[in-house]
Design a protein around this motif. Sequence first.
Motif, short mmCIF file in Angstrom:
data_model
loop_
_atom_site.label_atom_id
_atom_site.label_comp_id
_atom_site.label_asym_id
_atom_site.label_seq_id
_atom_site.Cartn_x
_atom_site.Cartn_y
_atom_site.Cartn_z
N GLY A 74 0.77 -1.24 0.00
CA GLY A 74 0.00 0.00 0.00
C GLY A 74 0.79 1.28 0.00
O GLY A 74 0.25 2.35 0.34
N ALA A 75 2.06 1.24 -0.39
CA ALA A 75 2.88 2.46 -0.41
C ALA A 75 2.32 3.47 -1.39
O ALA A 75 1.92 3.12 -2.51
N ASP A 76 2.29 4.74 -0.98
CA ASP A 76 1.91 5.83 -1.88
C ASP A 76 3.13 6.44 -2.55
O ASP A 76 3.05 6.93 -3.67
N TRP A 77 4.25 6.45 -1.81
CA TRP A 77 5.52 6.97 -2.34
C TRP A 77 6.63 5.97 -2.04
O TRP A 77 6.60 5.29 -1.00
N LEU A 78 7.61 5.91 -2.93
CA LEU A 78 8.76 5.03 -2.78
C LEU A 78 10.03 5.87 -2.76
O LEU A 78 10.19 6.78 -3.57
N PRO A 88 20.49 14.13 4.26
CA PRO A 88 20.74 15.40 4.96
C PRO A 88 19.82 15.52 6.18
O PRO A 88 18.77 14.86 6.26
N VAL A 89 20.21 16.35 7.12
CA VAL A 89 19.48 16.48 8.38
C VAL A 89 18.00 16.82 8.16
O VAL A 89 17.12 16.28 8.83
N ALA A 90 17.72 17.69 7.21
CA ALA A 90 16.35 18.17 7.00
C ALA A 90 15.55 17.29 6.04
O ALA A 90 14.51 17.72 5.53
N TRP A 91 15.98 16.04 5.83
CA TRP A 91 15.31 15.22 4.81
C TRP A 91 13.82 14.98 5.06
O TRP A 91 13.05 14.96 4.09
N PRO A 92 13.34 14.81 6.31
CA PRO A 92 11.90 14.58 6.47
C PRO A 92 11.05 15.73 5.91
O PRO A 92 10.06 15.50 5.22
N ALA A 93 11.45 16.96 6.20
CA ALA A 93 10.70 18.12 5.71
C ALA A 93 10.82 18.24 4.20
O ALA A 93 9.84 18.59 3.51
N LEU A 94 12.00 17.94 3.66
CA LEU A 94 12.19 18.02 2.21
C LEU A 94 11.28 17.04 1.48
O LEU A 94 10.62 17.39 0.50
N ARG A 100 3.82 16.85 -1.13
CA ARG A 100 2.64 17.71 -1.10
C ARG A 100 2.59 18.67 -2.28
O ARG A 100 1.53 18.89 -2.88
N ALA A 101 3.74 19.24 -2.63
CA ALA A 101 3.76 20.29 -3.64
C ALA A 101 3.95 19.78 -5.06
O ALA A 101 3.56 20.45 -6.02
N PHE A 102 4.57 18.61 -5.21
CA PHE A 102 4.89 18.09 -6.55
C PHE A 102 4.45 16.63 -6.68
O PHE A 102 5.27 15.74 -6.92
N PRO A 103 3.17 16.35 -6.53
CA PRO A 103 2.72 14.96 -6.53
C PRO A 103 2.95 14.23 -7.84
O PRO A 103 2.96 12.99 -7.86
N ASP A 104 3.13 14.97 -8.93
CA ASP A 104 3.31 14.33 -10.24
C ASP A 104 4.77 14.25 -10.67
O ASP A 104 5.06 13.86 -11.79
N GLN A 105 5.68 14.63 -9.77
CA GLN A 105 7.10 14.63 -10.10
C GLN A 105 7.89 13.72 -9.17
O GLN A 105 7.56 13.59 -7.99
N ALA A 106 8.94 13.13 -9.72
CA ALA A 106 9.90 12.39 -8.91
C ALA A 106 10.99 13.36 -8.44
O ALA A 106 11.04 14.52 -8.88
#
Length: 224
Positions: A74-78, A88-94, A100-106
């Motif tokens: 059931g993964a939505d993102w891989l 990088p330290v800030a990877w969760p926010a990135l 959220r902002a680019f659902p159609d892009q990898a």
Amino acid sequence: MLHVIIPTLNAAPALSRLLPTLQQAPVSRIWVSDGGSADDTVAVAARHAARLLTGPAGRGPQLITGAEAALAAGADWLLFLHADSLLPVAWPALLTGHCRAFPDQAAAFALRFDDPHPLATVIATAATLRSRWLGLPWGDQGLLISAALYRAIGGYRPLPLMEDVDLVRRIGRRRLRILPAALTTGADRYRRDGWIRRPLKNAALLLRYALGTDPQTLAERYRR
């Protein structure tokens, strides 16, 4: 749900550094797709509650195995990572922001090596620029992709080499972002083969692949 897929083969030390950093949101599940490790890779995966998948060695087939398991769960993102990656330290926010902002892009990360050699920065910068301009990041830059897009382009193919290039070429430059932070990757091959010889060899392999050379032939050359 974000699932992480990590192909491994005798990667215990690197995996033991990476897995603890992934034990937080937005990661829902971690899949270690192992190709028959003879070291403590399996034990490390179990110790950090990663789901273990086993099969023949080969990064392409191992990535396919991991992706299929994640999609079935059931993964939505891989998020595909090499075992010797450090985010990088800030990877969760990135990653959350991208989803959220680019659902159609990898997306892939900029590149950094875990080595202070002067050429390490030059090579990593060149790789990041290649990724931005041509939309051709290597697998060691990670790859974040939605389940929908992964399915739409047919996913990874069971290639012995260039499975990462094959996939991002099908994604296309317009559907691929380079995130504004660098993933740190292991430089063992560069230290072993030389900071000039290794990137020249990689460039030659990429050119031959672009000209139509069979990936099996390239894989035999890559291992020499």
